[in-house]
Design an enzyme around this catalytic site. Sequence first.
Site, PDB file in Angstrom:
ATOM      1  N   GLY A   4      12.182  23.638 -17.796  1.00 33.19           N
ATOM      2  CA  GLY A   4      11.665  22.695 -18.886  1.00 33.19           C
ATOM      3  C   GLY A   4      12.271  23.144 -20.317  1.00 33.19           C
ATOM      4  N   LYS A  13      18.940   6.052  -5.539  1.00 31.53           N
ATOM      5  CA  LYS A  13      19.982   5.179  -5.119  1.00 31.53           C
ATOM      6  C   LYS A  13      20.774   5.439  -4.276  1.00 31.53           C
ATOM      7  CE  LYS A  13      21.996   1.665  -7.442  1.00 31.53           C
ATOM      8  NZ  LYS A  13      21.291   0.365  -7.937  1.00 31.53           N
ATOM      9  N   GLU A  58      20.145  23.395  -8.470  1.00 33.01           N
ATOM     10  CA  GLU A  58      20.249  22.109  -8.239  1.00 33.01           C
ATOM     11  C   GLU A  58      21.535  21.543  -9.009  1.00 33.01           C
ATOM     12  OE1 GLU A  58      18.157  23.698 -10.330  1.00 33.01           O
ATOM     13  OE2 GLU A  58      17.824  22.597 -12.038  1.00 33.01           O
ATOM     14  N   CYS A  76      14.215  28.800 -13.507  1.00 34.08           N
ATOM     15  CA  CYS A  76      14.342  28.836 -15.051  1.00 34.08           C
ATOM     16  C   CYS A  76      12.721  28.710 -15.815  1.00 34.08           C
ATOM     17  CB  CYS A  76      15.125  27.827 -15.724  1.00 34.08           C
ATOM     18  SG  CYS A  76      15.800  27.915 -17.316  1.00 34.08           S
ATOM     19  N   TYR A  77      12.338  27.740 -16.395  1.00 35.01           N
ATOM     20  CA  TYR A  77      11.152  28.024 -17.136  1.00 35.01           C
ATOM     21  C   TYR A  77      10.004  28.028 -15.981  1.00 35.01           C
ATOM     22  CZ  TYR A  77       6.849  26.125 -19.626  1.00 35.01           C
ATOM     23  OH  TYR A  77       5.756  26.187 -20.089  1.00 35.01           O
ATOM     24  N   ASP A 136      20.449  -2.917  -4.715  1.00 38.06           N
ATOM     25  CA  ASP A 136      19.030  -2.590  -4.106  1.00 38.06           C
ATOM     26  C   ASP A 136      18.572  -3.954  -3.787  1.00 38.06           C
ATOM     27  OD1 ASP A 136      19.599  -0.353  -5.610  1.00 38.06           O
ATOM     28  OD2 ASP A 136      18.729  -1.031  -7.564  1.00 38.06           O
ATOM     29  N   HIS A 145      20.194  27.641 -12.031  1.00 38.99           N
ATOM     30  CA  HIS A 145      19.933  26.255 -11.781  1.00 38.99           C
ATOM     31  C   HIS A 145      20.680  25.954 -10.502  1.00 38.99           C
ATOM     32  CE1 HIS A 145      17.385  24.684 -15.148  1.00 38.99           C
ATOM     33  NE2 HIS A 145      18.268  25.519 -15.888  1.00 38.99           N
TER      34      HIS A 145
END
Length: 528
Positions: free
Chosen positions: A63, A384, A180, A90-91, A236, A178
Site C-alpha cells: 500500500g 481476462k 507478485e 511490503c506494507y 468477453d 514484491h
Amino acid sequence: MIKKLPKKERDPSILILDFGSQYSELIARRVREADVFSLVVSNFISIKEIQDINPKGIILSGGPNSVYEDNAPKCDAKVFNLGIPVLGICYGMQLMVKELGGTVTPASNKAEYGRAPINIDCESDLLSNVKDRSIMWMSHGDSINNLPKGFIKISHTENTMHAAISNKQKKLFGVQFHPEVIHSEFGMTVIKNFVYSISQCKADWTTETFLEETIPRIKQQVGNNKVLLALSGGVDSSTLAFLLNKAIGNRLTCMFIDQGFMRKGEPEFLMEFFDKKFHIKVEYINARERFTQKLNGITDPEEKRKIIGGEFIKVFEEESNRLGPFQYLAQGTLYPDVIESAGTNLDPKTGERIAVKIKSHHNVGGLPKDLQFKLVEPLRKLFKDEVRKLGKALGLPDEIIKRHPFPGPGLAIRILGEVSNEKLNCLRDADWIVRDEIKNAGLYNDIWQAFAVLLPVKTVGVMGDKRTYAWPIVLRCVSSEDGMTADWSRIPYETLERISNRIVNEVPQVNRVVFDITSKPPGTIEWE
Ligand code: XMP
C-alpha cells in the site's frame, strides 16, 4: 436433472486484503496462476466475514501509506490469531509487525526501489527453493527495525535488514519485496510455497472446475426464462455466448448491433462464425445508417461517444422489445470491473471508507440500470487471461481470443472530426492493411493494439506526375500490459515501409502515413 448445488458460490482459498496497493489485483492473478482461487477484499473486512469464508490463507497487500500515518489503513488485528496462515507483503508486513509489537522505521536514506538481490539467511517454508542472491523487486521507503516476539529474519538485502520474516509456529510471514511482480525471479516460488505448503491449498481452480461449477449454476439461475446477450465480437461477450449456449442452449438470444464502426470484414466474420459454424443464433441488427446520421456534423470526441452510447441503448431497447420478452440480460463483466479497492476509497480527511467504487464498463455493457432485466454475469470472478483460457476450452478460435482490444464506439473515434461514410470506408481499408502487414510480420500477438487513425486535414503529395491533396493516416502501434500505460512498439522499418507503401497505393483518399511515437502517458492509446 440439475444437481443440488451448495447455497454459496465457491469461496476463495486465499483471501487478499487490499491496503490500496496497485498490485493487489496482480497478487490475485498470481495465486490463480497456481490454480488456487483467490479474491481481493477490502481491509475493512470483519473477522466474522473472514471466518464465514474460512480461507486457507490470507495475504495482506502492499500500500502507498506508511504504517505510522494518522489514517494509515489497518485491518482487525485478530486476523493474526485465527490460526490461518498470513503473508504480509511490503506494507502488509510492516502493518503485521507494528500490530504485533515490533517497530518500523519511517523512510530514511535507506529507501529501496527496483531490483535487489536477496540473501537467504536460513531455511524456511516460505523461501524454500528460492535461490540465494536471486533478484526480487523492491519498492519501499519504510523498513522493519525490531521484530515482534516469535519472529525471525529469514532474508536480508544490502539495504534492508528484514527482507523476509517468519513466525513458523503461528504461520505468520512477511516479505519486504514484491513476489507478485514479474521481475522478481523467484516470486512465483514464494507464492506457491505460501499457498501450497504453508496454507495447504489444492490446485483446484481450473477451467474444468469452473465449467463444472458454473454451468449448473447458470441453469439454476435462469430456469426456463429467456436470456438476451449483446454480442460485440470481443473475447468477453463471445466467450459468454459460448458458455451460455452450453448451459441453456436456445433460451439464449444473441443480438449483434452493427453500428457501422467495426473493422473491415468483422461483422461478416462474426455472423458466419456464430450463426453458421456454431449454430448459435445471432440476431443481426443493421443500424449503420442510424448511427452515421446521428453523427452528422459532430466533431467533439466526448459528444460522439455520448451519441453513440445513447443510440446504442435506443436500438437495444427497440430490438429487445421486438425479439423478447427477455427476463435476463447477460453481461460480460469481469473481475477487474468489480474489485472493490479499499485503499483508494478512503476519505483523505477522515480515513473513513467511502462508497465502494465499481468501475464503469465503457463497452457494450454501458446499459442503463432501469432496464427491466435481471443480470447473468458468470464471468464476474474471472480475470481476462482466465476468460481467454475459458474461451479456448469452449472452442473459440484465435481470431477472437487473441483479438486486439477494440473500443465500443469503434472507428468513429479513430476518425478525428466529423464521421462520414467515405471516411469510414477509407479508414477501414487503411486499417485492414495495418492488421494484414502486422500479422504477416508475425507481430500481431506481441502487440497490444495496432491500428490506423484518420486525420481531418489534407496534405500535399505527388503521385505519378500529379499533385495530390489528400488525408494522412496515423499508424498507432503500442505494447502494454493492461492498457493503463503503454509504449509505442518498435516496429521494424521494413514493416513500416510495407504498411506505408500499401496504404498510399491501395487507398486512393490517402497520400501520407505517419507513425505515432508517443507513449502513454503523456499520450493516450486512442487519438480521441
Ligand atoms: P486510451 O485511449 O484511454 O485507451 O489510452 C485505453 C484502452 O481503452 C480503449 N478505449 C475504449 N474502449 N470505449 C471502449 O470500449 C471507449 O470509448 C474507449 N476509449 C478507449 C482503448 O482502445 C485502449 O485499449
